[in-house]
Design an enzyme around this catalytic site. Structure first.
Site, short mmCIF file in Angstrom:
data_model
loop_
_atom_site.label_atom_id
_atom_site.label_comp_id
_atom_site.label_asym_id
_atom_site.label_seq_id
_atom_site.Cartn_x
_atom_site.Cartn_y
_atom_site.Cartn_z
N GLN A 96 18.47 79.65 22.07
CA GLN A 96 19.87 79.66 21.67
C GLN A 96 20.27 81.09 21.32
O GLN A 96 19.69 81.71 20.42
CB GLN A 96 20.15 78.75 20.48
CG GLN A 96 21.66 78.61 20.26
CD GLN A 96 22.03 77.96 18.95
OE1 GLN A 96 21.69 78.46 17.89
NE2 GLN A 96 22.74 76.85 19.02
N TYR A 188 30.74 80.45 14.41
CA TYR A 188 30.22 81.77 14.76
C TYR A 188 31.14 82.45 15.78
O TYR A 188 32.22 81.96 16.08
CB TYR A 188 28.77 81.65 15.20
CG TYR A 188 27.88 81.13 14.09
CD1 TYR A 188 27.76 81.84 12.90
CD2 TYR A 188 27.21 79.92 14.20
CE1 TYR A 188 26.98 81.35 11.85
CE2 TYR A 188 26.43 79.43 13.15
CZ TYR A 188 26.32 80.15 11.98
OH TYR A 188 25.56 79.67 10.93
N ARG A 235 26.77 75.21 23.33
CA ARG A 235 26.96 74.31 22.19
C ARG A 235 28.37 74.46 21.66
O ARG A 235 28.84 75.57 21.40
CB ARG A 235 25.95 74.60 21.08
CG ARG A 235 25.91 73.43 20.07
CD ARG A 235 24.81 73.56 19.06
NE ARG A 235 24.43 72.24 18.57
CZ ARG A 235 23.83 72.00 17.41
NH1 ARG A 235 23.51 73.01 16.61
NH2 ARG A 235 23.53 70.78 17.04
N GLY A 324 17.88 66.45 14.69
CA GLY A 324 17.67 67.73 14.03
C GLY A 324 16.64 67.69 12.91
O GLY A 324 15.45 67.90 13.13
#
Length: 366
Positions: A96, A188, A235, A324
């Site tokens: 990622q 982000y 994502r 997760g």
């Protein structure tokens, strides 16, 4: 269906279980992935697909202490140990790639500069994890502090950041990753360009929806051209408001984003569903609409149980499901899920920083 094989654009996956990105803040000196990280990921290689923790594409892209980078040869070599270990354990792993944008602190930035964002807007209350005492990750002693006031990127700077993503993607392939995931979620940098409240620009990267999607388009196209679109995932988090990021019309915005990614031909979209109490539920109609506009693989993550996962797969809304936090404490999670075995409870105090405790010492069911 959850335990069946799946073909991800030519990459064979042993099941439909994904280990999604989870920051653990255990990188070594100079933000290099370590032997301990290699063991951690190899322990979890029974997942159909592992997506690594967020990996900064540059020093400017870092927002938390002790997170790994992928912009130096030493960092590439560190990650090669991880990918080799995962592949030896018959696993598959994507890196990622992230740039945190404004979610950073001057202590983490080159020359203690201000973090950058689409606009000079500070999300109130957002905190980042920093090593205020300089003691290193093995002590696990850090501090959550308010992130620093960002500055807006100049238009001329943006192309350079796009190239940072492209080079990081090339570096990831050199390091042995099977592909990369662009982190365009959770508040982000890419997300800061997409969402209407955070993007107050008046150049070609702001204003209209297509302008706000321009940065996403350029980054996704750039990395696809560099390594092949079949090795690229993205994502997104349409309904979450993490790190203060919020859009006025999220369904319209993210359907348009999915259409852009479909046009580019990326392998998958990974949807981060809100996973806190009283969080907004993602409507099935929205998921069906995403299916219409995006023809690749759909991954969903967010408090899934086996039952919910099977329902999502059976409905056709999802192809792969991310689990997760259960992966933190259960390195053999797919085995436990398939055989309905009890799960270890993760030790929250050991999530970030530290050594082997709470990282590679959780027992397997076998």
């Amino acid at each position: 269906m959850l335990f069946e094989h799946y073909n991800l654009r030519g990459l064979p996956l042993k099941n439909r279980i994904v280990m999604p990105p989870m920051t653990r803040s255990r990188a070594g000196k100079d933000d290099i992935a370590t032997e301990m990280m290699a063991e951690y990921y190899a322990q979890r290689a029974s997942a159909g697909l592992i997506i690594s923790e967020g990996t900064q594409i540059s020093r400017q892209g870092q927002g938390y202490a002790w997170t790994p980078g992928i912009y130096t040869q030493a960092q590439i070599a560190g990650w090669k140990k991880v990918t080799d270990a995962v592949h030896q354990a018959d696993g598959k792993i994507f890196a990622q790639l992230w740039h945190v944008g404004r979610v950073s602190h001057t202590i983490l930035q080159p020359d203690n500069a201000a973090p950058v964002s689409s606009s000079a807007i500070q999300a109130k209350g957002v905190k980042v994890f920093v090593d205020t005492e300089g003691r290193g990750p093995e002590d696990g002693v850090g501090e959550m502090v308010q992130h620093s006031m960002p500055r807006a990127l100049e238009t001329a700077e943006i192309a350079g950041i796009v190239q940072d993503y492209v080079q990081a993607a090339r570096n990831a392939i050199e390091a042995g990753f099977d592909g990369i995931e662009l982190h365009a979620a959770n508040g982000y940098l890419i997300n800061q360009f997409i969402d209407s409240r955070e993007n107050q620009r008046d150049d070609e990267y702001g204003g209209s929806l297509q302008n706000r999607l321009r940065f996403l388009r350029e980054v996704a196209q750039g990395v696809s051209d560099a390594i092949g679109s079949e090795k690229v995932g993205v994502r997104l988090a349409p309904l979450t408001t993490l790190m203060g990021s919020e859009d006025a019309t999220p369904e319209a915005t993210y359907l348009a984003a999915a259409a852009v990614l479909n046009e580019i031909g990326v392998a998958y979209i990974h949807i981060a569903e809100a996973d806190w109490e009283d969080a907004p539920v993602m409507p099935m109609a929205f998921k069906e609409a995403l299916r219409i506009v995006f023809h690749g693989t759909m991954i969903y993550s967010g408090q899934y149980t086996v039952e919910r996962a099977e329902q999502a797969l059976a409905s056709g809304s999802a192809d792969l499901i991310g689990f997760g936090r259960p992966f933190i404490a259960n390195p053999d999670l797919p085995y436990r899920l398939e055989h309905n075995l009890p799960l270890n409870e993760p030790i929250r105090e050991l999530f970030f920083g530290g050594g082997a405790a709470g990282y590679i010492d959780y027992p397997t069911a076998k």
